[in-house]
Scaffold this motif. Sequence first.
Motif, PDB file in Angstrom:
ATOM      1  N   GLU A  66     -60.986 -88.193  45.522  1.00  0.00           N
ATOM      2  CA  GLU A  66     -62.206 -87.859  44.774  1.00  0.00           C
ATOM      3  C   GLU A  66     -62.963 -86.719  45.446  1.00  0.00           C
ATOM      4  O   GLU A  66     -63.540 -85.868  44.769  1.00  0.00           O
ATOM      5  CB  GLU A  66     -63.099 -89.094  44.668  1.00  0.00           C
ATOM      6  CG  GLU A  66     -64.364 -88.878  43.857  1.00  0.00           C
ATOM      7  CD  GLU A  66     -65.231 -90.126  43.771  1.00  0.00           C
ATOM      8  OE1 GLU A  66     -66.387 -90.008  43.323  1.00  0.00           O
ATOM      9  OE2 GLU A  66     -64.746 -91.226  44.153  1.00  0.00           O
ATOM     10  N   ARG A  67     -62.944 -86.699  46.776  1.00  0.00           N
ATOM     11  CA  ARG A  67     -63.673 -85.682  47.524  1.00  0.00           C
ATOM     12  C   ARG A  67     -63.045 -84.298  47.386  1.00  0.00           C
ATOM     13  O   ARG A  67     -63.750 -83.300  47.267  1.00  0.00           O
ATOM     14  CB  ARG A  67     -63.741 -86.078  48.999  1.00  0.00           C
ATOM     15  CG  ARG A  67     -64.561 -85.121  49.850  1.00  0.00           C
ATOM     16  CD  ARG A  67     -64.730 -85.651  51.257  1.00  0.00           C
ATOM     17  NE  ARG A  67     -63.466 -85.734  51.979  1.00  0.00           N
ATOM     18  CZ  ARG A  67     -62.948 -86.830  52.469  1.00  0.00           C
ATOM     19  NH1 ARG A  67     -63.569 -87.988  52.309  1.00  0.00           N
ATOM     20  NH2 ARG A  67     -61.801 -86.819  53.128  1.00  0.00           N
ATOM     21  N   THR A  68     -61.733 -84.219  47.391  1.00  0.00           N
ATOM     22  CA  THR A  68     -61.047 -82.922  47.373  1.00  0.00           C
ATOM     23  C   THR A  68     -61.398 -82.084  46.146  1.00  0.00           C
ATOM     24  O   THR A  68     -61.773 -80.913  46.290  1.00  0.00           O
ATOM     25  CB  THR A  68     -59.527 -83.110  47.484  1.00  0.00           C
ATOM     26  OG1 THR A  68     -59.234 -83.715  48.753  1.00  0.00           O
ATOM     27  CG2 THR A  68     -58.801 -81.775  47.390  1.00  0.00           C
ATOM     28  N   PRO A  69     -61.295 -82.622  44.932  1.00  0.00           N
ATOM     29  CA  PRO A  69     -61.674 -81.788  43.775  1.00  0.00           C
ATOM     30  C   PRO A  69     -63.144 -81.393  43.777  1.00  0.00           C
ATOM     31  O   PRO A  69     -63.497 -80.310  43.317  1.00  0.00           O
ATOM     32  CB  PRO A  69     -61.325 -82.660  42.563  1.00  0.00           C
ATOM     33  CG  PRO A  69     -61.147 -84.029  43.087  1.00  0.00           C
ATOM     34  CD  PRO A  69     -60.712 -83.897  44.511  1.00  0.00           C
ATOM     35  N   PHE A  70     -64.001 -82.285  44.315  1.00  0.00           N
ATOM     36  CA  PHE A  70     -65.416 -81.908  44.389  1.00  0.00           C
ATOM     37  C   PHE A  70     -65.608 -80.720  45.324  1.00  0.00           C
ATOM     38  O   PHE A  70     -66.337 -79.776  45.000  1.00  0.00           O
ATOM     39  CB  PHE A  70     -66.276 -83.075  44.862  1.00  0.00           C
ATOM     40  CG  PHE A  70     -67.704 -82.673  45.116  1.00  0.00           C
ATOM     41  CD1 PHE A  70     -68.575 -82.487  44.064  1.00  0.00           C
ATOM     42  CD2 PHE A  70     -68.157 -82.436  46.406  1.00  0.00           C
ATOM     43  CE1 PHE A  70     -69.883 -82.069  44.277  1.00  0.00           C
ATOM     44  CE2 PHE A  70     -69.462 -82.027  46.636  1.00  0.00           C
ATOM     45  CZ  PHE A  70     -70.328 -81.838  45.574  1.00  0.00           C
ATOM     46  N   LEU A  71     -64.966 -80.755  46.495  1.00  0.00           N
ATOM     47  CA  LEU A  71     -65.088 -79.646  47.448  1.00  0.00           C
ATOM     48  C   LEU A  71     -64.508 -78.362  46.878  1.00  0.00           C
ATOM     49  O   LEU A  71     -65.060 -77.275  47.097  1.00  0.00           O
ATOM     50  CB  LEU A  71     -64.392 -80.011  48.761  1.00  0.00           C
ATOM     51  CG  LEU A  71     -65.122 -81.029  49.646  1.00  0.00           C
ATOM     52  CD1 LEU A  71     -64.237 -81.454  50.808  1.00  0.00           C
ATOM     53  CD2 LEU A  71     -66.439 -80.456  50.159  1.00  0.00           C
ATOM     54  N   GLN A  72     -63.435 -78.461  46.142  1.00  0.00           N
ATOM     55  CA  GLN A  72     -62.855 -77.274  45.508  1.00  0.00           C
ATOM     56  C   GLN A  72     -63.833 -76.667  44.509  1.00  0.00           C
ATOM     57  O   GLN A  72     -64.026 -75.453  44.464  1.00  0.00           O
ATOM     58  CB  GLN A  72     -61.538 -77.643  44.819  1.00  0.00           C
ATOM     59  CG  GLN A  72     -60.419 -77.987  45.788  1.00  0.00           C
ATOM     60  CD  GLN A  72     -59.191 -78.533  45.092  1.00  0.00           C
ATOM     61  OE1 GLN A  72     -59.264 -79.025  43.956  1.00  0.00           O
ATOM     62  NE2 GLN A  72     -58.045 -78.474  45.757  1.00  0.00           N
ATOM     63  N   SER A  73     -64.463 -77.531  43.727  1.00  0.00           N
ATOM     64  CA  SER A  73     -65.458 -77.070  42.759  1.00  0.00           C
ATOM     65  C   SER A  73     -66.669 -76.462  43.463  1.00  0.00           C
ATOM     66  O   SER A  73     -67.218 -75.444  43.026  1.00  0.00           O
ATOM     67  CB  SER A  73     -65.896 -78.236  41.877  1.00  0.00           C
ATOM     68  OG  SER A  73     -66.992 -77.889  41.063  1.00  0.00           O
TER      69      SER A  73
END
Length: 200
Positions: free
Chosen positions: A44-51
């Motif tokens: 869940e954290r990875t896509p948020f950081l990418q965004s």
Amino acid sequence: MRFPRSSDTELLDVIDRYVKSTSDGTGRYLHLLHANFSRVEEQERTPFLQSLRSAAEAITDEELEVLLESDWRSRLTAAWLIGVDRRQHFQDMLGDLLLASQLCFAGQGYCFALARFCTEADALYLATYLERYLQQPDCQYDQHWAISALLHIDRQTGTEHAGRFLAPGGLWHQWNDAQFKPVPPSPFISELCALADTPR
């Protein structure tokens, strides 16, 4: 410090695109508040950081200034975007906003951004903030974020700015001991900076 005068339409557009917009529809600022994103599972954290990184690269300085003249949600988000992209030319603006402490929670973002810049000037802003607000035990503002940011700068640069606050009987302990739930200082901002630099 001067802020641009944005129209309501411009402000709402920038807020919609950068403050409220996330793939899960919950609002980017809610993930940034208290660094909530750091406590979720990696998937869940990875896509948020990418965004977050994409937004930090895409937003213009003018749009950041528009957010910095708005409410705490917008200021918090703008400061994080500035910090992620290390736009150091916002240093004085964020330092002044931190010292003013006009809105709740926004100071979390200012402390993160100043830690990311990691210069002597950033350490001075943080130390000045702590000098001022650790002497006010009734003010539970962003002291934990500021001491963590200062510890991060000390760790990165080999300085000892935080030492005078953390010495036995020093201002940190006087303020912290007066709180309902005293909490020891933590290097959590170093962890947040590391997450911001995680490869895509």
